[in-house]
Design an enzyme around this catalytic site. Structure first.
Site, PDB file in Angstrom:
ATOM      1  N   GLY A  91     -13.048  14.272 -24.766  1.00 31.17           N
ATOM      2  CA  GLY A  91     -14.081  13.817 -23.832  1.00 31.17           C
ATOM      3  C   GLY A  91     -14.269  14.838 -22.733  1.00 31.17           C
TER       4      GLY A  91
ATOM      5  N   ARG B  36     -14.673  14.463 -30.429  1.00 30.92           N
ATOM      6  CA  ARG B  36     -13.376  14.139 -31.035  1.00 30.92           C
ATOM      7  C   ARG B  36     -13.381  14.555 -32.503  1.00 30.92           C
ATOM      8  NH1 ARG B  36     -11.585  11.496 -26.849  1.00 30.92           N
ATOM      9  NH2 ARG B  36     -12.956  10.061 -25.724  1.00 30.92           N
TER      10      ARG B  36
ATOM     11  N   GLY C 235      -6.818  17.913 -24.165  1.00 32.61           N
ATOM     12  CA  GLY C 235      -5.724  17.032 -23.772  1.00 32.61           C
ATOM     13  C   GLY C 235      -4.594  17.063 -24.785  1.00 32.61           C
ATOM     14  N   ASN C 236      -3.894  15.951 -24.867  1.00 28.59           N
ATOM     15  CA  ASN C 236      -2.699  15.864 -25.690  1.00 28.59           C
ATOM     16  C   ASN C 236      -2.958  16.208 -27.165  1.00 28.59           C
ATOM     17  OD1 ASN C 236      -0.032  15.025 -26.462  1.00 28.59           O
ATOM     18  ND2 ASN C 236      -0.040  13.882 -24.536  1.00 28.59           N
ATOM     19  N   GLY C 237      -4.009  15.602 -27.726  1.00 30.45           N
ATOM     20  CA  GLY C 237      -4.328  15.856 -29.138  1.00 30.45           C
ATOM     21  C   GLY C 237      -4.695  17.310 -29.374  1.00 30.45           C
ATOM     22  N   THR C 238      -5.386  17.888 -28.404  1.00 32.55           N
ATOM     23  CA  THR C 238      -5.797  19.279 -28.517  1.00 32.55           C
ATOM     24  C   THR C 238      -4.588  20.210 -28.461  1.00 32.55           C
ATOM     25  OG1 THR C 238      -7.831  18.662 -27.406  1.00 32.55           O
ATOM     26  CG2 THR C 238      -7.376  21.010 -27.577  1.00 32.55           C
TER      27      THR C 238
ATOM     28  N   ASP D 205      -7.603  11.312 -17.859  1.00 26.77           N
ATOM     29  CA  ASP D 205      -6.515  10.324 -17.923  1.00 26.77           C
ATOM     30  C   ASP D 205      -5.262  10.790 -17.196  1.00 26.77           C
ATOM     31  OD1 ASP D 205      -8.190   8.826 -19.529  1.00 26.77           O
ATOM     32  OD2 ASP D 205      -7.364   9.627 -21.391  1.00 26.77           O
TER      33      ASP D 205
END
Lengths: 393, 393
Positions: free
Chosen positions: A14, A77, A105-108, A136
């Site tokens: 996002g 996403r 973020g974390n997933g990236t 977040d």
């Protein structure tokens, strides 16, 4: 003729209000040493070979987006499969790109780590750097994450404003339940308390994903506030779960078939207040504005996002890779807020969703502590003030 | 000892971000000639005799609220019965208050008119002045209404931001339906187009209460936008009705029993897009922030709200009454925006809900014209800019 090394950058997940500041500062600095490529829609674009050279004229356009919310390159996403990684490395190989930077973020950061690992296995030299980004604020090691401060500023100002509006309207409305983003962590919901100075001021109750919500307890909490103050401004994080760990509400973008998005717990709770307490209650979902409001951009956030972008280019120049950049809070000699940029290994952040620590949550579990506010204040800016407390009659 | 004449002022209806500027400027000016009283929750407080002297110390507190959204005196909704009017006049008589000022919208101006009429019938000398206030901008005679410009600024910026966010995320989300306030008029929904400069930019479709919405036509409209642009940012006013004049959605604050509030049409339409077009669609209700966001206050709006408050006190000093203040647009010699303050009789505005005129709605009925944007621009401020147009790939 000496060919410049090539670096590709993408913006994942996002968007935030300041994600373009990281991008543009990176490109500007990287262009000194590298030929820079942009990856559309980050991971998806890597898989689909949507990798485009950012030449001078393109950069001149990009520059205009430095404080524009949303992702200049396109974000979004995308779940990476092992085939996706192989294809991505294939595309990079064709372009002769040996440097990749992803803002995410974390997933990236997990994707960065995997990309580097799989490239190594494939014998392809690939240097990967991650620039943190998430409203977040759930990434570890770093003191905080670019994008969070502006979103927190939006939440703090909105809850102050919505609460003041309700104070004026309490002959007509009794309860407002304001829902914030945050996924599984309470950082954004907690930010709603930044400008609260007295018990009377909003928010009167904050429900965080770090603590389970029992509906009966919630109704008791609201009743108590109504009995003492006469009206209630309640904040709930979209990620709040009940004691069984089930999300209070989960809605789908496209019926049951579409991608899942969080949100809607406030509507569930407003109905509970209607039905069980027989009080008028309104649900307010703060929505996308949290992550994209240009009016709410924190200058500190904008500057730090740019600093990290620039530093990513400098790290690549110096041969550092396999790292996510971090902000380390190191007050200056006068004790004033200052962050130093550092970096950590991907595996130090991947898979660890940083929740609000216990010392930032008050003993009731439905409010925050002063240390949290002291931590947050310099991020959102000193210009954002609470309102004087006064109740005319 | 000469006793000062007494004036009572109240703030009625939903608050705005600048309603306190009118109040405070009025009190400051009125204190020169009058003993000033505040009425809590306006009409309700008048009926219930909640009328309190605003002394020096109270004014010193009030002053701090000049740019604070929400109503300092307390506002809210209240339906006046003829018994309520009689009781109100009884209370004013007891206080020996012969001057009343109410800041409000259409319903409030009706109450002003009735209060003056019933007082006259009762042989009680009562001078009544109305200061316009409404984010809906549905009052006649005046060029526009304080509160509208700040709300319009919020809407214009939000739709620009949310549209930019969607552009970045269009690999994941296709349609966003943003719902604005406005009751039966489209002024706020129309404001969403202020910063749109090209077809590609948001909003792609605007649905106004001035035009009926046929769901089939809506789905066709959205499909066309998706086919040409690939994604759609849609704006809908909460007051949009179908061809039969039924609101698309009406929700209740307190189940069926509670007071009715508008809102929810965007959710209905998002479901239609889900089910009929099989596309992911998200509903965004801009909510209370429209009328109370301090970050979005228009300086023009704030200044005009204060000007009207001051003028109300001057009119009373000069013996004018039975009037609502108005803003008349009269560009200066250089053609720059300027408003002169005037006033009109209550019966010139009461019962006439000013809708967006035809010349401000484009021929499709789903967008606005350049004359509307030219009209709106000076109200929200020149500092609010659109974004550069660029689609990376």
């Amino acid at each position: 003729m000496i060919t410049k090394r090539k670096v590709a950058i993408g913006q994942a997940g996002g968007p935030t209000a300041v994600i373009n500041a990281s991008l543009i500062a990176f490109i500007e600095e990287a262009m000194k040493d590298f030929e820079v490529y942009g990856i559309s829609n980050a991971l998806q674009g890597l898989v689909e070979n949507r990798i485009v050279h950012i030449d001078g004229p393109t950069f001149q356009i990009a520059e205009k987006f430095w404080n524009v919310p949303g992702a200049f390159l396109g974000s979004g996403r995308w779940s990476m499969t092992s085939e996706d990684f192989d294809r991505s490395i294939g595309h990079l190989r064709k372009h002769d790109i040996h440097y990749v930077v992803l803002i995410g973020g974390n997933g990236t950061m997990w994707a960065c780590m995997e990309l580097a690992r799989i490239a190594e296995e494939a014998g392809y030299e690939l240097h990967v750097i991650g620039i943190p980004k998430t409203v977040d604020n759930d990434l570890g090691v770093t003191d905080h994450t670019p994008g969070y401060a502006s979103a927190a500023r939006y939440v703090a100002a909105s809850v102050r404003d919505i609460g003041q509006d309700l104070l004026s309207m309490r002959n007509f409305e009794t309860v407002r339940i304001v829902e914030t983003m945050g996924r599984n962590v309470g950082w954004l919901a907690a930010a709603s308390a930044l400008l609260k100075e007295t018990n009377e001021q909003p928010p009167h109750l904050i429900y965080l994903p770090e603590r389970p919500l029992r509906t009966e307890q919630f109704l008791t909490d609201v009743s108590k506030v109504i009995n003492t103050i006469g009206y209630a401004t309640v904040v709930i994080s979209e990620g709040v779960c009940d004691e069984a760990g089930r999300l209070l509400s989960e809605t789908a973008l496209n019926g049951d078939a579409g991608p899942k998005v969080l949100g809607g717990s406030s509507q569930f709770l407003a109905r509970q207040v209607n039905e069980c307490l027989d009080l008028p209650a309104r649900s307010e979902i703060l929505g996308m504005n949290q992550r994209c409001s240009q009016l709410a951009i924190s200058i500190t956030d904008l500057n730090e996002a740019a600093m990290l972008g620039r530093e990513a280019a400098i790290l690549l120049r110096n041969g550092v890779c396999g790292s996510m950049l971090t902000l380390l809070r190191e007050p200056n000699a006068l004790g004033q807020y200052h962050c130093r940029i550092s970096h950590c290994r991907f595996d130090e952040v991947v898979g660890h969703e940083r929740r609000l620590p216990d010392e930032f949550i008050d003993s009731s579990g439905r409010g925050v502590t002063q240390p949290f506010k002291d931590w947050l204040r310099p991020l959102v800016g000193d210009d954002l003030q609470g309102y004087p407390q006064w109740r005319y009659s």
